[in-house]
Design a protein around this motif. Structure first.
Motif, mmCIF file in Angstrom:
data_model
loop_
_atom_site.group_PDB
_atom_site.id
_atom_site.type_symbol
_atom_site.label_atom_id
_atom_site.label_comp_id
_atom_site.label_asym_id
_atom_site.label_seq_id
_atom_site.Cartn_x
_atom_site.Cartn_y
_atom_site.Cartn_z
ATOM 1 N N SER A 1 0.831 -1.202 0.000
ATOM 2 C CA SER A 1 0.000 0.000 0.000
ATOM 3 C C SER A 1 0.869 1.257 0.000
ATOM 4 O O SER A 1 0.588 2.229 -0.714
ATOM 5 N N VAL A 2 1.948 1.224 0.778
ATOM 6 C CA VAL A 2 2.844 2.388 0.838
ATOM 7 C C VAL A 2 3.585 2.549 -0.494
ATOM 8 O O VAL A 2 3.761 3.672 -0.982
ATOM 9 N N ALA A 3 3.981 1.448 -1.115
ATOM 10 C CA ALA A 3 4.641 1.546 -2.427
ATOM 11 C C ALA A 3 3.730 2.262 -3.429
ATOM 12 O O ALA A 3 4.171 3.127 -4.192
ATOM 13 N N ALA A 4 2.426 1.924 -3.416
ATOM 14 C CA ALA A 4 1.483 2.596 -4.317
ATOM 15 C C ALA A 4 1.297 4.058 -3.910
ATOM 16 O O ALA A 4 1.286 4.953 -4.765
ATOM 17 N N SER A 5 1.178 4.300 -2.615
ATOM 18 C CA SER A 5 0.941 5.678 -2.136
ATOM 19 C C SER A 5 2.062 6.625 -2.526
ATOM 20 O O SER A 5 1.841 7.828 -2.674
ATOM 21 N N LEU A 6 3.293 6.087 -2.656
ATOM 22 C CA LEU A 6 4.456 6.933 -2.947
ATOM 23 C C LEU A 6 4.629 7.232 -4.439
ATOM 24 O O LEU A 6 5.397 8.134 -4.800
ATOM 25 N N LEU A 7 3.945 6.492 -5.307
ATOM 26 C CA LEU A 7 4.134 6.714 -6.751
ATOM 27 C C LEU A 7 3.860 8.168 -7.162
ATOM 28 O O LEU A 7 4.647 8.749 -7.916
ATOM 29 N N PRO A 8 2.781 8.784 -6.661
ATOM 30 C CA PRO A 8 2.531 10.184 -7.072
ATOM 31 C C PRO A 8 3.601 11.159 -6.573
ATOM 32 O O PRO A 8 3.848 12.178 -7.209
ATOM 33 N N ARG A 9 4.235 10.850 -5.453
ATOM 34 C CA ARG A 9 5.353 11.696 -5.012
ATOM 35 C C ARG A 9 6.493 11.570 -6.013
ATOM 36 O O ARG A 9 7.044 12.566 -6.491
ATOM 37 N N ASP A 10 6.826 10.327 -6.360
ATOM 38 C CA ASP A 10 8.009 10.091 -7.178
ATOM 39 C C ASP A 10 7.786 10.475 -8.647
ATOM 40 O O ASP A 10 8.706 10.935 -9.314
ATOM 41 N N LEU A 11 6.570 10.268 -9.151
ATOM 42 C CA LEU A 11 6.337 10.494 -10.579
ATOM 43 C C LEU A 11 5.789 11.888 -10.870
ATOM 44 O O LEU A 11 5.955 12.401 -11.975
ATOM 45 N N LEU A 12 5.109 12.494 -9.906
ATOM 46 C CA LEU A 12 4.430 13.775 -10.176
ATOM 47 C C LEU A 12 4.893 14.913 -9.286
ATOM 48 O O LEU A 12 4.600 16.069 -9.565
ATOM 49 N N ASP A 13 5.551 14.585 -8.171
ATOM 50 C CA ASP A 13 5.981 15.620 -7.223
ATOM 51 C C ASP A 13 4.803 16.416 -6.651
ATOM 52 O O ASP A 13 4.849 17.638 -6.545
ATOM 53 N N VAL A 14 3.737 15.702 -6.277
ATOM 54 C CA VAL A 14 2.581 16.346 -5.633
ATOM 55 C C VAL A 14 2.950 16.780 -4.207
ATOM 56 O O VAL A 14 3.987 16.383 -3.676
ATOM 57 N N ASP A 15 2.079 17.576 -3.602
ATOM 58 C CA ASP A 15 2.340 18.111 -2.250
ATOM 59 C C ASP A 15 1.665 17.334 -1.135
ATOM 60 O O ASP A 15 1.969 17.533 0.039
ATOM 61 N N ILE A 16 0.659 16.545 -1.487
ATOM 62 C CA ILE A 16 -0.146 15.847 -0.477
ATOM 63 C C ILE A 16 -0.233 14.386 -0.903
ATOM 64 O O ILE A 16 -0.453 14.092 -2.084
ATOM 65 N N LEU A 17 -0.050 13.483 0.046
ATOM 66 C CA LEU A 17 -0.186 12.064 -0.264
ATOM 67 C C LEU A 17 -1.467 11.543 0.379
ATOM 68 O O LEU A 17 -1.837 11.965 1.474
ATOM 69 N N ILE A 18 -2.122 10.616 -0.320
ATOM 70 C CA ILE A 18 -3.306 9.972 0.240
ATOM 71 C C ILE A 18 -2.968 8.500 0.343
ATOM 72 O O ILE A 18 -2.346 7.937 -0.564
ATOM 73 N N ILE A 19 -3.338 7.909 1.457
ATOM 74 C CA ILE A 19 -2.990 6.495 1.651
ATOM 75 C C ILE A 19 -3.725 5.649 0.613
ATOM 76 O O ILE A 19 -4.911 5.892 0.328
ATOM 77 N N PHE A 20 -3.036 4.689 0.022
ATOM 78 C CA PHE A 20 -3.689 3.833 -0.968
ATOM 79 C C PHE A 20 -4.625 2.866 -0.256
ATOM 80 O O PHE A 20 -4.220 2.137 0.646
ATOM 81 N N ASN A 21 -5.873 2.847 -0.688
ATOM 82 C CA ASN A 21 -6.893 2.006 -0.056
ATOM 83 C C ASN A 21 -8.127 2.097 -0.928
ATOM 84 O O ASN A 21 -8.056 2.609 -2.038
ATOM 85 N N ASP A 22 -9.275 1.633 -0.428
ATOM 86 C CA ASP A 22 -10.511 1.838 -1.169
ATOM 87 C C ASP A 22 -11.647 2.059 -0.186
ATOM 88 O O ASP A 22 -11.649 1.469 0.897
ATOM 89 N N ILE A 23 -12.621 2.877 -0.580
ATOM 90 C CA ILE A 23 -13.717 3.186 0.344
ATOM 91 C C ILE A 23 -14.526 1.938 0.706
ATOM 92 O O ILE A 23 -15.215 1.927 1.714
ATOM 93 N N LEU A 24 -14.477 0.888 -0.129
ATOM 94 C CA LEU A 24 -15.338 -0.270 0.116
ATOM 95 C C LEU A 24 -14.751 -1.262 1.123
ATOM 96 O O LEU A 24 -15.469 -2.148 1.608
ATOM 97 N N ILE A 25 -13.469 -1.112 1.460
ATOM 98 C CA ILE A 25 -12.822 -2.076 2.374
ATOM 99 C C ILE A 25 -13.546 -2.186 3.731
ATOM 100 O O ILE A 25 -13.766 -3.301 4.222
ATOM 101 N N PRO A 26 -13.971 -1.070 4.360
ATOM 102 C CA PRO A 26 -14.647 -1.221 5.665
ATOM 103 C C PRO A 26 -15.969 -1.989 5.588
ATOM 104 O O PRO A 26 -16.418 -2.523 6.602
ATOM 105 N N LEU A 27 -16.593 -2.063 4.406
ATOM 106 C CA LEU A 27 -17.840 -2.831 4.297
ATOM 107 C C LEU A 27 -17.594 -4.300 4.626
ATOM 108 O O LEU A 27 -18.472 -4.989 5.145
ATOM 109 N N GLU A 28 -16.395 -4.771 4.326
ATOM 110 C CA GLU A 28 -16.067 -6.166 4.639
ATOM 111 C C GLU A 28 -16.051 -6.383 6.137
ATOM 112 O O GLU A 28 -16.452 -7.435 6.629
ATOM 113 N N GLU A 29 -15.568 -5.355 6.863
ATOM 114 C CA GLU A 29 -15.503 -5.466 8.322
ATOM 115 C C GLU A 29 -16.903 -5.442 8.930
ATOM 116 O O GLU A 29 -17.105 -5.879 10.056
ATOM 117 N N MET A 30 -17.874 -4.917 8.204
ATOM 118 C CA MET A 30 -19.259 -4.902 8.700
ATOM 119 C C MET A 30 -19.946 -6.244 8.445
ATOM 120 O O MET A 30 -21.028 -6.490 8.986
#
Ligand code: CP3
Length: 346
Positions: A58-87
């Motif tokens: 997940s961290v490897a994916a999250s870092l791609l926009p830093r390395d390839l685009l030089d963005v200012d804000i990182l968002i953790i790689f995940n998906d909004i649907l993952i917590p539905l599994e926990e329900m």
């Protein structure tokens, strides 16, 4: 201190509070994704579920926009649907869009639709690792779907254009729908708080991505009421952590978004920023049309048009008006980041 000495974290914090900065921060909604060959290479080695749940991956994916685009804000790689599994639901990611097995559509399904309390979910471990890897240079965002958007995806089962299942259920079984929304509200609050308390997220974003399908009355009763509760309860636990709300169809619901109490309103590409500014004093985020990412040459003129009549010097986080698509060109995303950085010189 000269304004150019602002760190990324400082620039983010000032912008959220609506204070003047050298230039806006920039990031891209769904910034780590299939438009990047490097993301596709990760997907060849790992399943989408691993990308969401295994902190290293997940961290490897999250870092791609830093390395390839030089963005200012990182968002953790995940998906909004993952917590539905926990329900209690079963979510599959077969490739053509996520699918819910046996979507919950009646009272009997409430047994697999339980509010979940999170303490240290995998996303928090990923957030910790991402912060470790970035030496605290970057503001790192956590996120969740809004209760209504999560319910929409859960009840539809798979992506659908008109969302007949959820719209029908809202009309025929409103009490069941409200019970599910209450359970989702508890779950989302706990999930967001865990991303801050256990994960150290610098901010959180709530995706109200299905907002545009509802008329104003239903948007208030089924979406905004619950998002407002999520934010109020999140604030009690994490009073210093900013919250952004993204909504599709912001032109029709900007005042409703404002009423949620979010610090940042993230708007889609159909609402001109200058008009949004006349309608709310809150920090705005967005809203370049994601389709502009199809053509690198189109970026600069579209960027200029987006800023027409809009004071970008305070209270604006540069971004797209929705997620970047698999067809986007990496070069176009780079040019967007460049356009924002050039504002600092002018
Ligand atoms: O860097 C990032 O921002 C990526 C993290 C991220 C993903 N999904 C990864 C993802 C984020 C912030 C999301 C949010 C999300 N997920 C939303 C809200 C934002 C929006 O677009 O409105 C929604 C509605 C979802 C649900 C979801 N997940 C859908 C509809 C899909 C299929 C559509 C698509 O883009 O393929 C997914 C799968 C998904 N989530 C992918 C990615 C990179 C593609 C899956 C793959 O790699 O095979």
């Amino acid at each position: 201190m000269p304004a150019s000495a602002l760190s990324r974290r400082e620039r983010f914090a000032l912008t959220v509070r609506g204070e003047e900065t050298d230039r806006p921060p920039v990031w891209i909604m769904r910034q780590a994704g299939r438009y990047m060959p490097e993301y596709m290479a990760l997907r060849e080695r790992y399943s989408f579920r691993d990308l969401c749940l295994n902190p290293e991956v997940s961290v490897a994916a999250s870092l791609l926009p830093r390395d390839l685009l030089d963005v200012d804000i990182l968002i953790i790689f995940n998906d909004i649907l993952i917590p539905l599994e926990e329900m209690g639901l079963t979510v599959e990611f077969p490739g053509g869009g996520p699918e819910i097995v046996d979507p919950p559509r009646d009272e009997a399904a409430l047994g697999r639709f339980r509010a979940k309390k999170f303490h240290d979910p995998p996303v928090a471990a990923s957030l910790r690792l991402l912060r470790e890897r970035t030496g605290d240079e970057f503001p790192v965002l956590g996120f969740a779907g809004s209760p209504f958007t999560l319910l929409g995806y859960a009840v539809e089962g798979k992506m659908s254009r008109h969302a007949h299942e959820i719209r029908g259920l809202m009309l025929e079984r409103p009490e069941l729908v409200h019970e599910m929304l209450r359970r989702l509200t508890d779950t989302v609050v706990s999930y967001l708080v865990a991303q801050v308390e256990a994960g150290g997220a610098a901010g959180v974003q709530i995706f109200e991505s299905l907002g545009h399908i509802l008329p104003a009355w239903e948007y208030e009763q089924f979406a905004t009421v619950y998002t407002r509760q999520v934010i109020a309860r999140f604030r009690e636990a994490c009073p210093d952590t900013p919250v952004a709300v993204y909504s599709r169809g912001a032109a029709a619901c900007l005042e409703a978004m404002d009423s949620t109490g979010a610090d940042v309103l993230s708007v889609d590409w159909q609402l001109p920023l200058a008009e949004a500014r006349r309608r709310t004093a809150r920090t705005l985020q967005g809203n370049l049309d994601p389709m502009v990412m199809l053509s690198p040459e189109a970026v600069e003129p579209a960027f200029e048009r987006m800023l027409d009549g809009f004071d970008w010097r305070r209270g604006w986080i540069a971004n797209l008006g929705h997620g970047i698509t698999p067809q986007a060109k990496v070069e176009a995303a780079r040019r967007l980041v460049d356009c924002v950085k050039r504002l600092a010189g002018g």
